[in-house]
Every structure is written in structure tokens, then in C-alpha cells.
Design an enzyme around this catalytic site. Sequence first.
Site, PDB file in Angstrom:
ATOM      1  N   LYS A  51       3.169   2.465   1.954  1.00  0.00           N
ATOM      2  CA  LYS A  51       3.392   2.829   3.360  1.00  0.00           C
ATOM      3  C   LYS A  51       4.872   2.902   3.734  1.00  0.00           C
ATOM      4  O   LYS A  51       5.237   3.502   4.740  1.00  0.00           O
ATOM      5  CB  LYS A  51       2.637   1.875   4.276  1.00  0.00           C
ATOM      6  CG  LYS A  51       1.128   2.102   4.174  1.00  0.00           C
ATOM      7  CD  LYS A  51       0.459   1.976   5.507  1.00  0.00           C
ATOM      8  CE  LYS A  51      -1.010   2.375   5.457  1.00  0.00           C
ATOM      9  NZ  LYS A  51      -1.782   1.619   4.448  1.00  0.00           N
ATOM     10  N   SER A 303      -2.342   1.098  -4.818  1.00  0.00           N
ATOM     11  CA  SER A 303      -1.571   1.359  -3.601  1.00  0.00           C
ATOM     12  C   SER A 303      -0.836   0.167  -3.017  1.00  0.00           C
ATOM     13  O   SER A 303       0.109   0.356  -2.249  1.00  0.00           O
ATOM     14  CB  SER A 303      -2.507   1.954  -2.548  1.00  0.00           C
ATOM     15  OG  SER A 303      -3.674   1.148  -2.437  1.00  0.00           O
TER      16      SER A 303
HETATM   17  C1  LIG Z   1      -2.987   1.907   4.134  1.00  0.00           C
HETATM   18  C2  LIG Z   1      -3.429   1.617   2.769  1.00  0.00           C
HETATM   19  C3  LIG Z   1      -4.350   2.447   2.103  1.00  0.00           C
HETATM   20  C4  LIG Z   1      -5.014   3.636   2.761  1.00  0.00           C
HETATM   21  O1  LIG Z   1      -4.103   4.575   3.225  1.00  0.00           O
HETATM   22  P1  LIG Z   1      -4.523   5.665   4.314  1.00  0.00           P
HETATM   23  O2  LIG Z   1      -3.329   6.530   4.441  1.00  0.00           O
HETATM   24  O3  LIG Z   1      -4.847   4.933   5.574  1.00  0.00           O
HETATM   25  O4  LIG Z   1      -5.726   6.369   3.789  1.00  0.00           O
HETATM   26  C5  LIG Z   1      -4.649   2.162   0.786  1.00  0.00           C
HETATM   27  N1  LIG Z   1      -4.124   1.081   0.168  1.00  0.00           N
HETATM   28  C6  LIG Z   1      -3.254   0.260   0.771  1.00  0.00           C
HETATM   29  C7  LIG Z   1      -2.725  -0.891   0.013  1.00  0.00           C
HETATM   30  C8  LIG Z   1      -2.872   0.500   2.090  1.00  0.00           C
HETATM   31  O5  LIG Z   1      -2.006  -0.325   2.683  1.00  0.00           O
END
Ligand SMILES: *Cc1c(COP(=O)(O)O)cnc(C)c1O
Length: 321
Positions: A51, A303
Site C-alpha cells: 500500500k 502482499s
Molecule cells: C489492502 C491489502 C490487500 C488488498 O488490496 P486491495 O487493493 O484492497 O484489493 C491485500 N493484502 C494486503 C496485505 C493488504 O494490505
Amino acid sequence: MSKPLPVTLDDIRAAEARIRGRVRRTPLQVDPRLKDVLLKQEYRQKTGAFKLRGATNAILSLPPDQLARGVVTASTGNHGRALAHAARAAGVRAVVCLSHLVPANKVQAVRDLGAEVRITGQSQDEAMAEVQRAVAEEGLTEVPPFDHPAVVAGQGTLGLELLADCPAPSAVLIPLSGGGLAAGVAAAVKALSPSIRLIGVSMQRGAAMAASLAAGQPVEVMEEPTLADSLGGGIGLRNCVTFEMCRALLDDVVLVSEDEIAAAMRHIHAVTGDAVEGAAAVGVAAILSGRVSVGPATLCILSGANVAPDTFARILQGQAA
Ligand SMILES: *Cc1c(COP(=O)(O)O)cnc(C)c1O
């Protein structure tokens, strides 16, 4: 011809130039136990999640008068952390509105990054109402967690990195919540190589984008506790960027169970030595469970790393949740 999507490859390339040096380029590692699977270790990003890409691009895209008043967001944690970090790096005030559902470790992490934290209500919607008030009454600029072109373009820089390191994957598995990551990565990847399969992965418990795509319009789902807490929350009934992009660009959406997420977290720990959060493990969960079959070079985006240590310890011991 259908009308162009809100975020293009050019926007993502511009974002990449804008945020270069402010975010980490994260490694893509071969999974030693899963043939043909590669793991994008984005959980090694500063602030522990991708993010930071979108938040940094959004802040650096604002005009000076808006920067002078500061930015505000409601966030389940990782976006709040990212915005706080990006704001501090740019010398900008950041206010983060969180609901009581957000885990304590994530709240403290936002505070530690120098942001002003406001905790209100029992849902993302109530935290959002506080954001609207701050925008209207205090003149702050909202930087939302996903439904914003500059945020999506920033997340899309991850897609450019994937193809730079592995130019011809057969598929990319993308954790899917509000769809900012999926929309951005998909816009980059499909523009460069339309035949690569893009699969959004969510948890079975409260997958708002999956339900919305199935319904053909944004719908609300009940929020439920899940190991993939970063994937919780709705997509916004007035979604204007990510729903349309996910509908146009994702080839498939797959849902995984809590047990499958836990098993994937253990697998990722075994092969990398690292603790990732549930949201980061959903792609590997989809593969391990056989819900997605693996073709040559299948990329999984891991992520984020923001899991409470006690939660992770319980999962390592074999408990699902
Ligand atoms: C926010 C987030 C997601 C999902 O992202 P979106 O853009 O809302 O689909 C996935 N994994 C992590 C660790 C996140 O912080």
C-alpha cells in the site's frame, strides 16, 4: 471500442517514476517446494505492505495547497500505515480514522509512524463517516485505500516489477479486497501482455469484490472475522474505479477457506522463513488447495507482513484461527 479504463499503462509508468527511491523494489523468489511457482515478496516493502506504492503516488500527485492542509483516510491498517509513512516522508500531516475492529498492533503501528489516529465505530462505514467530516470541516484531502486513480496507478507499479523480473508468466495470483492492487497490476500486465491469466483471490468469509462481480454491480457483504483481515470491508456502493477495472481485466476470482489460508501461511514460513499475514497467503492457498492449477511461471503476490505475533504463533502450531 469500449471506453478507456480510469488507469492506463502510461499512468502506471508515471507513478513508477514519481515513487522511485521512496518505495522498495521487492524480490521475486522461486518457491523451492511448488514447481513453477514464484513468490513476489512484497511483504518486505517498507511499512510491511504494497500500500506504500499507492499512498506515495497519491500524495506526490496532490497540489501544494492540499498538501499544506494534510491528508486523511479510513483504513483497515496497512493503508493507514502507508499513508502515515508517505505523509511523513513528504512532510505532510496525516489523520487516520480506524474502526474498533482493527487489531491493536496495526493501530499502534500507525501511531508510531507519526499519524494522528481517530478510532470511531464498529465498522469501516463509521470510520468513513469520520473521514467525510474531516474533509468537510477541516479541509483535509481524502486518500482512500483503493478506489482512486492515483492509488491504483501506484499499486500498478508492482505489476511492472513482476514483468521486469519474469517477462512471460502464465498467471498472476493477486490478493483481492477493494481491488486497488488487482486493478493496478492488471492494468500494467494486460497492457504489456494480454494473454497472462490474472486471478483475484479472496477469502470465503466476506469477499465483497467477488460478490459484486457476480452481481454485476457493487454490493455489500457481511463483514466476518477472517485470518485475511486486510481483505475485509466493502468496495463502496459508489465505487468508480476498481470495480470497473476488475470486471474488465481479471480473468477469474477464486475464494479460499480459513484452513487453506492457515496452511499457506505455514507453507510460506517454511520456504521463506518469514511471517506473512493471511491476506498475503491467499494466492498460495489457492494453489495448495488445488483451486488454481499451476502453469509455467505462476506468480503469487505476497502482499503484506502485518500479522499479530500471537496470531502467527497459533497458526504455526497448526490451529486454523
Ligand atoms: C489492502 C491489502 C490487500 C488488498 O488490496 P486491495 O487493493 O484492497 O484489493 C491485500 N493484502 C494486503 C496485505 C493488504 O494490505
